[in-house]
Scaffold this motif. Sequence first.
Motif, PDB file in Angstrom:
ATOM      1  N   GLY A 130      -6.213  -5.791 -50.642  1.00 35.59           N
ATOM      2  CA  GLY A 130      -6.936  -6.750 -49.381  1.00 35.59           C
ATOM      3  C   GLY A 130      -6.290  -6.269 -48.102  1.00 35.59           C
ATOM      4  O   GLY A 130      -5.042  -5.906 -47.947  1.00 35.59           O
ATOM      5  N   LEU A 131      -7.293  -6.146 -47.131  1.00 33.18           N
ATOM      6  CA  LEU A 131      -6.841  -5.579 -45.776  1.00 33.18           C
ATOM      7  C   LEU A 131      -7.309  -6.671 -44.742  1.00 33.18           C
ATOM      8  O   LEU A 131      -6.825  -6.835 -43.762  1.00 33.18           O
ATOM      9  N   ALA A 132      -8.416  -7.015 -44.983  1.00 30.00           N
ATOM     10  CA  ALA A 132      -8.856  -8.127 -44.030  1.00 30.00           C
ATOM     11  C   ALA A 132      -8.135  -9.395 -43.958  1.00 30.00           C
ATOM     12  O   ALA A 132      -7.300  -9.615 -45.032  1.00 30.00           O
ATOM     13  N   PHE A 133      -8.176 -10.195 -42.875  1.00 29.20           N
ATOM     14  CA  PHE A 133      -7.508 -11.113 -42.895  1.00 29.20           C
ATOM     15  C   PHE A 133      -7.651 -12.303 -43.706  1.00 29.20           C
ATOM     16  O   PHE A 133      -6.834 -13.376 -44.089  1.00 29.20           O
ATOM     17  N   LYS A 134      -8.823 -12.451 -44.442  1.00 29.37           N
ATOM     18  CA  LYS A 134      -9.211 -13.449 -45.189  1.00 29.37           C
ATOM     19  C   LYS A 134     -10.400 -12.719 -46.100  1.00 29.37           C
ATOM     20  O   LYS A 134     -11.194 -11.781 -45.615  1.00 29.37           O
ATOM     21  N   PRO A 135     -10.868 -13.449 -47.232  1.00 31.65           N
ATOM     22  CA  PRO A 135     -11.824 -13.097 -48.178  1.00 31.65           C
ATOM     23  C   PRO A 135     -13.105 -13.070 -47.506  1.00 31.65           C
ATOM     24  O   PRO A 135     -13.419 -14.215 -46.304  1.00 31.65           O
ATOM     25  N   ASN A 136     -14.092 -12.679 -47.887  1.00 34.74           N
ATOM     26  CA  ASN A 136     -15.636 -12.697 -47.536  1.00 34.74           C
ATOM     27  C   ASN A 136     -16.037 -12.189 -45.978  1.00 34.74           C
ATOM     28  O   ASN A 136     -16.862 -12.809 -45.268  1.00 34.74           O
ATOM     29  N   THR A 137     -15.032 -11.457 -45.377  1.00 27.84           N
ATOM     30  CA  THR A 137     -15.162 -10.883 -44.090  1.00 27.84           C
ATOM     31  C   THR A 137     -14.496  -9.467 -43.993  1.00 27.84           C
ATOM     32  O   THR A 137     -13.583  -9.251 -44.808  1.00 27.84           O
ATOM     33  N   ASP A 138     -14.897  -8.707 -43.007  1.00 26.66           N
ATOM     34  CA  ASP A 138     -14.457  -7.402 -43.027  1.00 26.66           C
ATOM     35  C   ASP A 138     -13.583  -7.464 -41.449  1.00 26.66           C
ATOM     36  O   ASP A 138     -13.412  -6.309 -40.919  1.00 26.66           O
ATOM     37  N   ASP A 139     -13.217  -8.565 -40.995  1.00 29.75           N
ATOM     38  CA  ASP A 139     -12.446  -8.589 -39.706  1.00 29.75           C
ATOM     39  C   ASP A 139     -11.049  -8.348 -39.958  1.00 29.75           C
ATOM     40  O   ASP A 139     -10.318  -9.028 -40.652  1.00 29.75           O
ATOM     41  N   MET A 140     -10.408  -7.289 -39.158  1.00 32.58           N
ATOM     42  CA  MET A 140      -9.042  -6.923 -39.463  1.00 32.58           C
ATOM     43  C   MET A 140      -8.402  -7.467 -38.436  1.00 32.58           C
ATOM     44  O   MET A 140      -7.112  -6.950 -38.141  1.00 32.58           O
ATOM     45  N   ARG A 141      -8.796  -8.277 -37.305  1.00 32.85           N
ATOM     46  CA  ARG A 141      -8.114  -8.824 -36.196  1.00 32.85           C
ATOM     47  C   ARG A 141      -6.868  -9.622 -36.846  1.00 32.85           C
ATOM     48  O   ARG A 141      -6.950 -10.611 -37.501  1.00 32.85           O
ATOM     49  N   GLU A 142      -5.681  -9.137 -36.206  1.00 33.23           N
ATOM     50  CA  GLU A 142      -4.395 -10.160 -36.837  1.00 33.23           C
ATOM     51  C   GLU A 142      -4.228 -10.293 -38.199  1.00 33.23           C
ATOM     52  O   GLU A 142      -3.513 -11.059 -38.662  1.00 33.23           O
ATOM     53  N   ALA A 143      -4.692  -9.093 -38.955  1.00 31.48           N
ATOM     54  CA  ALA A 143      -4.635  -9.353 -40.309  1.00 31.48           C
ATOM     55  C   ALA A 143      -3.104  -8.996 -40.637  1.00 31.48           C
ATOM     56  O   ALA A 143      -2.628  -8.236 -40.214  1.00 31.48           O
ATOM     57  N   PRO A 144      -2.510  -9.735 -41.620  1.00 34.28           N
ATOM     58  CA  PRO A 144      -1.086  -9.579 -41.960  1.00 34.28           C
ATOM     59  C   PRO A 144      -0.982  -8.114 -42.554  1.00 34.28           C
ATOM     60  O   PRO A 144       0.280  -7.584 -42.681  1.00 34.28           O
ATOM     61  N   SER A 145      -1.875  -7.336 -43.153  1.00 32.51           N
ATOM     62  CA  SER A 145      -1.774  -5.947 -43.725  1.00 32.51           C
ATOM     63  C   SER A 145      -1.417  -5.255 -42.815  1.00 32.51           C
ATOM     64  O   SER A 145      -0.533  -4.376 -42.929  1.00 32.51           O
TER      65      SER A 145
END
Length: 432
Positions: free
Chosen positions: A317-332
């Motif tokens: 997992g890289l996105a900040f949550k499931p079911n989205t491609d949003d990387m903004r402020e992602a913990p990864s």
Amino acid sequence: MKLAVIGTGYVGLVSGTGFSELGNDVICVDKIKEKIEQLNNNQIPIYEPGLEELVRKNREAGRLSFTTDLKAAVKASDLVFIAVGTPESPSGAADLSYVYGVAEEIGEALDHKYKVIVVKSTVPVGTSEEVERRILMKNPDANIDVCSVPEFLREGSAVHDTFHPDRIVIGARTEKAANLLVELHSPLTDKIITTDPRSSEMIKYASNAFLATKISFINEMANICDAYEADIQAVAKGMGLDHRIGPKFLNAGIGYGGSCFPKDVKALKHLAEEKNYHSKILQAVINVNDKQSDRMIEHFDDIFGDKVEGLTVGMLGLAFKPNTDDMREAPSLKIIPKLLERGVHVKAYDPIARDNAQSLLPQEVKIVGSLTEAIQDVDALFLVTEWEEFLSLSPAELKALMKQQVVIDGRNAFDRDALKQEGFIYRGIGRK
């Protein structure tokens, strides 16, 4: 009704499509020509389950269209929604340049026909009044009401949230505008609150700040559970059964991310400071969240000690949550550099966010194309985003692929007992 929605990000595109599904004629506007061309070819620039089908359906029905011509869209509409971004500025305040830029363009486009201008973007208290001032500055004879109708959509379930809202909040200064907005939203729910625009704007910020507070609180409790070998999942269940608390947002993990909570908590804190009020609670929420992703690194160091250099971590997992491609402020984005600093090799996999992540991560990170490749021959597995695909693997399947059997679960999503029975070293957040 005839609507114009300015901005085709998550909020504008989903909201505009939703209104068209209700039978309204909707024109969505964006300055980015390439994005409009994509949308006119039924290509959705964001990942949101169910959205592509709705866009296609309503375009074919003639209720939904996309354009770069803001002036024509405003002239053709009865209600004009402002749904552009309000990103975080260096000071932590909301950057309102896009909102005010659109307001001035609307002012230049207006004729004498009455229109309701709706601020749907998340904005500080008093923004609707400034939007009205800027419109009238450009067009003193404009016949308008400026209202606030904040959005409460969750990325990954935004389509569902559009048609099943918990409530609709309408901030209006005139009965005429309020009645029009109630009529527009009444097919969605009867839980419609009408208030003044300032209170409406504050409801949005206060709601997001409270949910972020709940997340940071349960993460604090998880960290204390780690210290005393208690189980945060049992603690959260016991807390959530109290009807005054409730079970939602009590899932301990590695903190919140995305486009809303981080910037909105900071913006509310900045808003308070502008009036010389310093919120210790909001600052604590930010501080806890900033450090929470370090828990995975701390567990990793605790297991391997000073012998981490040269090890390989598989990051799920890289996105900040499931079911989205949003990387903004992602913990990864916080975790990966700290692993690299330790000389650890990182293989990462995300079923949707791979392309968005590529430009944000150091070149040393190997972003792989399959779940199997991410797990193969790794010394430890980090679960960062709890995609359903990841949770479908059995402990035996994981064991057969991995070099060493270590799982660090940043979302407390794996079956701890099943992994332990298979011989894994398992660390969750608050489940030590």
